[in-house]
Design an enzyme around this catalytic site. Structure first.
Site, PDB file in Angstrom:
ATOM      1  N   TYR A 317       1.107  -1.089  -0.168  1.00 54.11           N
ATOM      2  CA  TYR A 317       0.315  -0.096  -0.223  1.00 54.11           C
ATOM      3  C   TYR A 317       0.725   1.314   0.383  1.00 54.11           C
ATOM      4  CZ  TYR A 317      -3.084   2.826   0.888  1.00 54.11           C
ATOM      5  OH  TYR A 317      -4.852   4.656   1.123  1.00 54.11           O
ATOM      6  N   TYR A 414     -10.375  -3.564   7.277  1.00 57.02           N
ATOM      7  CA  TYR A 414      -9.937  -2.179   7.281  1.00 57.02           C
ATOM      8  C   TYR A 414      -9.355  -1.760   8.850  1.00 57.02           C
ATOM      9  CZ  TYR A 414     -10.855  -0.128   2.704  1.00 57.02           C
ATOM     10  OH  TYR A 414     -11.088   0.555   1.064  1.00 57.02           O
TER      11      TYR A 414
HETATM   12  C1  SAM Z   1      -9.257   2.980   0.031  1.00 55.95           C
HETATM   13  S1  SAM Z   1     -10.341   3.539   0.270  1.00 55.95           S
HETATM   14  C2  SAM Z   1     -11.068   2.287  -1.472  1.00 55.95           C
HETATM   15  C3  SAM Z   1     -11.322   2.649  -2.962  1.00 55.95           C
HETATM   16  C4  SAM Z   1     -12.531   3.265  -3.101  1.00 55.95           C
HETATM   17  N1  SAM Z   1     -13.774   2.074  -3.173  1.00 55.95           N
HETATM   18  C5  SAM Z   1     -12.577   4.344  -4.108  1.00 55.95           C
HETATM   19  O1  SAM Z   1     -12.953   4.496  -5.662  1.00 55.95           O
HETATM   20  O2  SAM Z   1     -11.306   4.522  -4.788  1.00 55.95           O
HETATM   21  C6  SAM Z   1     -11.572   3.377   0.305  1.00 55.95           C
HETATM   22  C7  SAM Z   1     -13.903   4.053   1.033  1.00 55.95           C
HETATM   23  O3  SAM Z   1     -13.666   2.692  -0.428  1.00 55.95           O
HETATM   24  C8  SAM Z   1     -15.125   3.090   0.487  1.00 55.95           C
HETATM   25  N2  SAM Z   1     -15.890   1.898   1.374  1.00 55.95           N
HETATM   26  C9  SAM Z   1     -14.446   0.805   0.643  1.00 55.95           C
HETATM   27  N3  SAM Z   1     -14.917  -0.772   1.247  1.00 55.95           N
HETATM   28  C10 SAM Z   1     -16.343  -0.954   1.488  1.00 55.95           C
HETATM   29  C11 SAM Z   1     -17.512  -1.276   1.680  1.00 55.95           C
HETATM   30  N4  SAM Z   1     -16.805  -2.528   2.076  1.00 55.95           N
HETATM   31  N5  SAM Z   1     -18.645  -0.507   2.008  1.00 55.95           N
HETATM   32  C12 SAM Z   1     -18.693   0.746   2.021  1.00 55.95           C
HETATM   33  N6  SAM Z   1     -17.885   1.184   1.520  1.00 55.95           N
HETATM   34  C13 SAM Z   1     -16.431   0.994   0.592  1.00 55.95           C
HETATM   35  C14 SAM Z   1     -15.369   4.285   1.740  1.00 55.95           C
HETATM   36  O4  SAM Z   1     -15.853   5.282   0.832  1.00 55.95           O
HETATM   37  C15 SAM Z   1     -13.760   3.628   1.610  1.00 55.95           C
HETATM   38  O5  SAM Z   1     -13.458   5.360   2.810  1.00 55.95           O
END
Ligand code: SAM
Length: 467
Positions: A317, A414
């Protein structure tokens, strides 16, 4: 006597230590009445370099000669009456010995081109200008394209520029291909905008690596580390027992190690093996292709078109490394969190929560920045130390928790320290992993209440998933 008049007077021998300097052209001479002549100035080598004609004194008069035809009694010319230029030839061979010649070298070497070390030390001393704090909301990012033939670029043009620039930066990444599988224009622009791919951490203000003297390696002799003796092997928390993290058969993590809470210490260039043994899995880099796609309800996600076996290493990461203070400020502004704390040593050392560094993958990172959370994940983050001395700065490496068939979304937990007694808060980010064991939220209630899941952010797009 006539003979004596026709023959040019023989040149008087030069005094010891004197040489002849180039003849001067008549045009360069000052006005000396009606006499046209060329002259030869005889000076000592040292004075040729040091003195200008106007500085010549009376003692130089005897060395200034004007050959004439017919010869006539020489009228002494005072040097102060004339002004002229002297062309001093390049140093003669005899002078070469006084010119210090640097030994020849080939290639770019830090010794002759100390760019990297100078840059590093200047950055360390903060001799580069400070970046200005700019409030994004106040700065217009629109490009002035009004005068271009054809007017403003269309969204199609912008998309193809964006795709071309991304393809270029992706092609420069080391290892197997990383690619976007996002057909829809608006989704693609969302994924690609304001994000740059990097190949290693970018350290920000206040984040420092420990001095080199703190780092270490193993003392295994003969270039090969012994799995049961190498001091780079991990130790279990509160135990001196050595654990071999990687299986020699395929260099995947031992399934047993995947259940432990332990840091991996990989061999490095300070080790007896010079970092060439097989215990350097994460340093060898990614071995699987990665695909960024749209999940439909959780924004973008990551998967691989290759089968991945249990324990196999995926990637690190990456992002900007920030102080906790800076990260807290960014956390307040980030709707979607890309922040991961390097807090493995908190509790086992005197490093406090406030002293840790935090990795932010929002604007700079790699493909793992698109990995979503699952309450039943197929990957695990494990801390990996390469230099061994830095308790605050280490890598976060992803390993497969089980066999992952090609095309399956890659996820991790997470909040692995989740306490089941924790209450759900109405303001917490809802988890949409869809697993039957889903805990319902991404983070503990106290944190991230201001953040939203992608369900809210991209709800308009969720029906138009690429899947
Ligand atoms: C590290 S980013 C992951 C990549 C993100 N999905 C993107 O489009 O850039 C983390 C964010 O993804 C979303 N996310 C990740 N896992 C999720 C889950 N299981 N349910 C809902 N939202 C999620 C949340 O908004 C979180 O703050």
């Amino acid at each position: 006597m006539e003979d004596a008049v026709d023959d040019p007077a023989p040149e008087p021998p030069l005094p010891n230590g004197f040489i002849k300097v180039n003849s001067m052209t008549p045009q360069k001479l000052g006005d000396l009445g009606s006499a046209t002549f060329s002259s030869t100035l005889v000076v000592s080598p040292a004075s040729a370099n040091k003195r200008k004609s106007s500085e010549l004194d009376d003692s130089d008069q005897e060395t200034l000669r004007t050959p004439t035809d017919p010869p006539r009694p020489m009228t002494p010319i005072k040097a102060s009456q004339i002004s002229f230029c002297v062309e001093v030839p390049s140093p003669s061979l005899s002078l070469d010995q006084y010119v210090k010649v640097e030994p020849k070298h080939d290639g770019l070497s830090e010794k002759y081109y100390p760019v990297e070390s100078v840059e590093r030390s200047e950055a360390f001393d903060r001799r580069y200008p400070y970046k200005r704090a700019v409030k994004r909301s106040l700065v217009s990012l629109s490009a002035d394209v009004g005068d271009r033939p054809g007017g403003d670029p269309s969204t199609d043009d912008l998309e193809s520029i964006q795709r071309a620039s991304l393809t270029h930066s992706l092609s420069r990444l080391r290892g197997p291909e990383v690619f976007f599988n996002i057909e829809k224009q608006n989704l693609f622009m969302l994924a690609a905008s304001n994000f740059g791919f990097i190949q290693d951490y970018v350290l920000r203000d206040g984040v420092q690596e420990v001095p080199e003297a703190f780092n270490s390696g193993c003392e295994c002799a003969g270039g090969v580390c012994e799995p049961d003796k190498c001091s780079c092997l991990a130790t279990e928390e509160d135990s001196e027992e050595l654990i071999v993290p990687y299986q020699l058969r395929n260099m995947a993590l031992d399934p047993d190690f995947l259940k432990r809470k332990s840091m991996i210490y990989e061999c490095n260039h300070r080790c007896g093996c010079r970092g060439n043994c097989r215990f350097n899995v994460t340093q060898r880099g990614r071995r699987f292709r990665l695909e960024i796609f749209h999940t439909g309800n959780r924004g973008f996600g990551l998967r691989s078109p290759d089968d991945i076996q249990i324990g196999e290493y995926l990637d690190r990461y990456l992002g900007e490394v920030l102080t906790k203070e800076e990260a807290d400020q960014r956390e307040d502004d980030q709707k979607i969190s890309y922040l991961f704390g390097l807090d493995f040593m908190v509790g086992s050392t005197d490093i406090s929560e406030q002293e840790i560094y935090v990795v932010d993958g929002q604007k700079f990172g790699n493909a793992t920045r698109f990995m979503n959370h699952s309450c039943n994940p197929n990957c695990k983050i494990i801390p990996v130390s390469v230099n061994h001395g830095d308790e605050k700065l280490y890598y976060l490496a992803f390993f497969a928790l089980r066999y992952i068939p090609a095309g399956t979304e890659l996820t991790f937990d997470y909040n692995p320290g989740f306490d089941k007694k924790e209450k759900m808060s109405s303001g917490a980010v809802k988890c949409l992993c869809g697993d039957k064991k889903c805990r319902g939220q991404l983070w503990p209630n106290a944190r991230k209440q201001n953040q939203q899941g992608f369900a809210a952010d991209t709800s308009a797009d969720s029906s138009s998933s690429d899947e």
